[in-house]
Design a protein around this motif. Sequence first.
Motif, short mmCIF file in Angstrom:
data_model
loop_
_atom_site.label_atom_id
_atom_site.label_comp_id
_atom_site.label_asym_id
_atom_site.label_seq_id
_atom_site.Cartn_x
_atom_site.Cartn_y
_atom_site.Cartn_z
N GLU A 37 8.19 69.87 -36.70
CA GLU A 37 7.80 70.09 -35.31
C GLU A 37 8.46 71.34 -34.74
O GLU A 37 7.82 72.12 -34.01
CB GLU A 37 8.18 68.87 -34.48
N ASN A 57 5.46 65.13 -33.51
CA ASN A 57 4.57 65.14 -32.35
C ASN A 57 3.29 65.90 -32.65
O ASN A 57 3.28 66.83 -33.48
CB ASN A 57 5.26 65.76 -31.13
N PRO A 58 2.20 65.56 -31.98
CA PRO A 58 0.93 66.23 -32.25
C PRO A 58 0.94 67.66 -31.70
O PRO A 58 1.78 68.03 -30.88
CB PRO A 58 -0.08 65.36 -31.48
N TYR A 87 -0.65 69.64 -29.12
CA TYR A 87 -1.32 69.16 -27.92
C TYR A 87 -2.57 69.96 -27.59
O TYR A 87 -2.59 71.20 -27.72
CB TYR A 87 -0.34 69.20 -26.74
N GLN A 110 -5.52 68.45 -21.26
CA GLN A 110 -5.30 67.01 -21.27
C GLN A 110 -3.83 66.73 -21.03
O GLN A 110 -2.97 67.53 -21.39
CB GLN A 110 -5.76 66.40 -22.60
N ASP A 111 -3.55 65.56 -20.47
CA ASP A 111 -2.18 65.20 -20.16
C ASP A 111 -1.35 65.10 -21.44
O ASP A 111 -1.67 64.31 -22.34
CB ASP A 111 -2.15 63.86 -19.41
N ALA A 112 -0.29 65.90 -21.54
CA ALA A 112 0.50 65.95 -22.77
C ALA A 112 1.22 64.63 -23.04
O ALA A 112 1.32 64.19 -24.19
CB ALA A 112 1.51 67.09 -22.69
N ASP A 113 1.72 63.97 -21.98
CA ASP A 113 2.43 62.71 -22.17
C ASP A 113 1.50 61.63 -22.68
O ASP A 113 1.87 60.81 -23.54
CB ASP A 113 3.10 62.26 -20.87
N GLN A 129 -1.22 62.17 -24.46
CA GLN A 129 -1.49 62.51 -25.86
C GLN A 129 -0.33 62.08 -26.75
O GLN A 129 -0.54 61.56 -27.85
CB GLN A 129 -1.71 64.02 -26.00
N TYR A 130 0.88 62.29 -26.27
CA TYR A 130 2.08 61.92 -27.02
C TYR A 130 2.10 60.42 -27.29
O TYR A 130 2.29 59.97 -28.42
CB TYR A 130 3.32 62.35 -26.24
N HIS A 182 -0.63 59.29 -29.70
CA HIS A 182 -0.30 59.69 -31.07
C HIS A 182 0.77 58.77 -31.66
O HIS A 182 0.65 58.34 -32.81
CB HIS A 182 0.22 61.13 -31.06
N LYS A 206 7.88 59.80 -18.71
CA LYS A 206 7.23 59.99 -20.01
C LYS A 206 7.47 58.80 -20.94
O LYS A 206 6.55 58.33 -21.62
CB LYS A 206 7.77 61.27 -20.66
#
Length: 268
Positions: free
Chosen positions: A102, A138-139, A141, A145-148, A150-151, A154, A194
């Motif tokens: 990452e 982590n992906p 991103y 789109q909302d990063a949290d 997506q996190y 994932h 988060k």
Amino acid sequence: MTDIPDEQKILAEMPLHAITAVYGEQGLRARLAIETGRLHDAAGRQKISEALELAGRLHAADRRQREPYINHLLRVALRIICHYGIRDTDIICAALLHDAVEDHAGDLAATGGRPGALGVLAARFGPQAAALVEAVTNPVYLPGQDADEQYRAHVAASLAASPGARVIKVSDFTDNGVGVIHTTGAKAVRLASKYAPLVPVLADLIARPDTPLAPHVKVRILGQLRTAQKRFAAIAPPAAAGPSALRPAADGVPHCGIPGLSATTLRA
């Protein structure tokens, strides 16, 4: 290290946060040497040593608040050995390297990005260790789109498919999430917002029968997640902290909103 009699014995009994505060990186490295020295697999011990050397080199210039970043990686690995009872060298190596792809894919593989970096890890530490690192990475991103969100999506999908990675992730979450109480200001509120919705996700994953942890360890972790939830609620507004995921049980075992999860389930 200071000249303390029987220092190794003291280090072997100290909580990880105390080692960090008193001895710092050198103490955490010494504690890992103590713990890995108890492993019977000589090849596994060597592989862990090589993983630590690589992690130290990759993250040499990285800082985590007021400490070297390697301290975080050492605690994540030590927690799964000392508190979770893990002896699987692939999981331990992946714990030490869980942020390598990452944060430093380009340092691992000059070309090829994340796939190339994972290929390097697979060649050096085996495909299973590399797969575990991939599962907790982590992906990339997507914009807009909302990063949290997506996190969290994932994490849920990736860990559902990788029981071993759940062990690494919950140790990482403990170091990051439970430790958020030591962060102040707007950053603390953002991190609490988060991480809070991830508590029930992790509780569900840890409680699953295929998660490679002993029942008493699962109970311990669920208790720590309950502590994290309380801390998140204290830091972030109630709406940001999310719904209650863990509640006290009459039998003394943490429940986490999972149908059928009870003392009997965990101790089976």
